[in-house]
Design an enzyme around this catalytic site. Structure first.
Site, short mmCIF file in Angstrom:
data_model
loop_
_atom_site.label_atom_id
_atom_site.label_comp_id
_atom_site.label_asym_id
_atom_site.label_seq_id
_atom_site.Cartn_x
_atom_site.Cartn_y
_atom_site.Cartn_z
N GLU A 132 -16.10 3.14 3.41
CA GLU A 132 -14.65 3.35 3.32
C GLU A 132 -14.27 4.77 3.73
O GLU A 132 -13.09 5.07 3.89
CB GLU A 132 -14.20 3.05 1.89
CG GLU A 132 -12.73 2.75 1.78
CD GLU A 132 -12.34 2.23 0.41
OE1 GLU A 132 -11.15 1.91 0.24
OE2 GLU A 132 -13.19 2.13 -0.49
N ALA A 143 -7.88 7.10 -4.05
CA ALA A 143 -8.84 7.64 -5.01
C ALA A 143 -9.97 8.42 -4.33
O ALA A 143 -10.90 8.87 -5.00
CB ALA A 143 -9.44 6.50 -5.83
N ASN A 222 -2.41 -1.79 1.23
CA ASN A 222 -2.77 -0.68 0.35
C ASN A 222 -3.37 0.46 1.15
O ASN A 222 -4.21 0.26 2.03
CB ASN A 222 -3.76 -1.14 -0.72
CG ASN A 222 -3.16 -2.19 -1.64
OD1 ASN A 222 -3.72 -3.26 -1.84
ND2 ASN A 222 -1.99 -1.90 -2.21
N ARG A 230 11.69 -1.82 11.25
CA ARG A 230 11.67 -0.95 12.43
C ARG A 230 10.33 -0.25 12.63
O ARG A 230 10.02 0.21 13.72
CB ARG A 230 12.78 0.10 12.33
CG ARG A 230 14.19 -0.48 12.43
CD ARG A 230 15.23 0.63 12.49
NE ARG A 230 16.58 0.10 12.41
CZ ARG A 230 17.27 -0.35 13.46
NH1 ARG A 230 16.73 -0.34 14.67
NH2 ARG A 230 18.50 -0.81 13.29
N ASP A 277 -12.48 -5.18 -4.60
CA ASP A 277 -12.37 -3.71 -4.64
C ASP A 277 -12.62 -3.21 -6.07
O ASP A 277 -12.01 -2.22 -6.50
CB ASP A 277 -11.02 -3.24 -4.12
CG ASP A 277 -11.07 -1.80 -3.60
OD1 ASP A 277 -12.17 -1.21 -3.60
OD2 ASP A 277 -10.02 -1.26 -3.22
#
Length: 280
Positions: A132, A143, A222, A230, A277
């Protein structure tokens, strides 16, 4: 062997009362009440009305039951894998956090060693690793520890792949943070799946990254740009690219159920990936 009195998931995506026939360690047949076999002919197990589904794969989670993948020990991975298997998650690709490069290399080396040594069938299979970080955006760090965030770097990415013995299957990046993001993606995409992760990218930047070869989006909605009429951002770019697979957290907290329904309509169920997650 016949596992009877269970709710089986059918082709029309509904749970129905039924049974599952096993031959050794393989599923031989799935039955509903309409075509139930004579259970007297086989050894039977009463499922007591439980849901019976194929083993799940969680390809983005950090830990559980007090352990974290980034603890960097084989014992932690073993405990995580054993717990996951006990709740029906039979294969895993745990995620790293944004940590110093050398620390990440150690974590990946330990995972590679665990993969080679583990033979315990009570544990979920370690299929891969989902990185990640550290090539993410400080603006959408969530985090993650901002001190360890760095721009895309092919040499460092290759070090990660080598340390893991190519167990790293997903490598997350924020393409707007690196001028060389497109070339990074083109040079790495045949070695690892490139994800858009913790990114503040505009629609145009995300579109360019996906066209360069990125094919995965980390926890849709997220830690990314918003989805508005737009400025469709990363979500809009992922929707427009038919190669893009999107993770989504469906706990009713991270995303409103209405947005989950909208995402499925935009992407199609085949491009959506449930993830937990989960943390330590």
């Amino acid at each position: 062997m016949l596992i009877k009195n269970v709710k089986v998931f059918t082709k029309d995506k509904k749970f129905k009362n039924g049974a599952i026939a096993l031959s050794g360690d393989k599923i031989k047949a799935v039955y509903t009440e309409a075509n139930m076999p004579d259970s007297d002919l086989e050894e039977t197990i009463d499922g007591n009305g439980a849901y019976a589904i194929p083993g799940l794969i969680d390809l983005h989670f950090h830990g559980c039951k007090g352990d974290d993948f980034c603890d960097g020990t084989k014992e932690a991975i073993a405990r995580i894998a054993e717990y996951e298997a006990s709740i029906g998650v039979t294969a895993i690709a745990p995620a790293t956090m944004t940590l110093p490069v050398e620390e990440l290399e150690h974590i990946l080396e330990v995972a590679a060693e665990y993969k080679k040594e583990n033979t315990d069938k009570r544990r979920a299979d370690l299929l891969g690793i989902n990185m990640e970080g550290p090539f993410i955006s400080p603006a959408k760090k969530g985090a993650q520890d901002e001190r360890n965030i760095i721009p895309c770097n092919e040499e460092i990415a290759q070090r990660f792949l080598d340390a893991s013995d190519h167990l790293v299957k997903f490598l997350g990046i924020a393409p707007e943070e690196s001028a060389n993001a497109a070339s990074f993606i083109k040079n790495m995409k045949d070695k690892v799946n490139i994800s858009l992760a913790h990114t503040n990218a505009s629609y145009e930047t995300a579109k360019e990254a996906l066209e360069a070869g990125a094919n995965h989006v980390v926890h849709l909605f997220n830690a990314m740009t918003g989805f508005t009429h737009r400025e469709p951002g990363v979500v809009g770019a992922a929707s427009d690219n038919e190669r893009a697979m999107s993770e989504i957290i469906c706990d009713g907290v991270h995303i409103h159920p209405s947005m989950i329904r909208a995402a499925f309509k935009m992407m199609g169920a085949e491009r959506m990936i449930f993830i937990s997650d989960s943390m330590r």
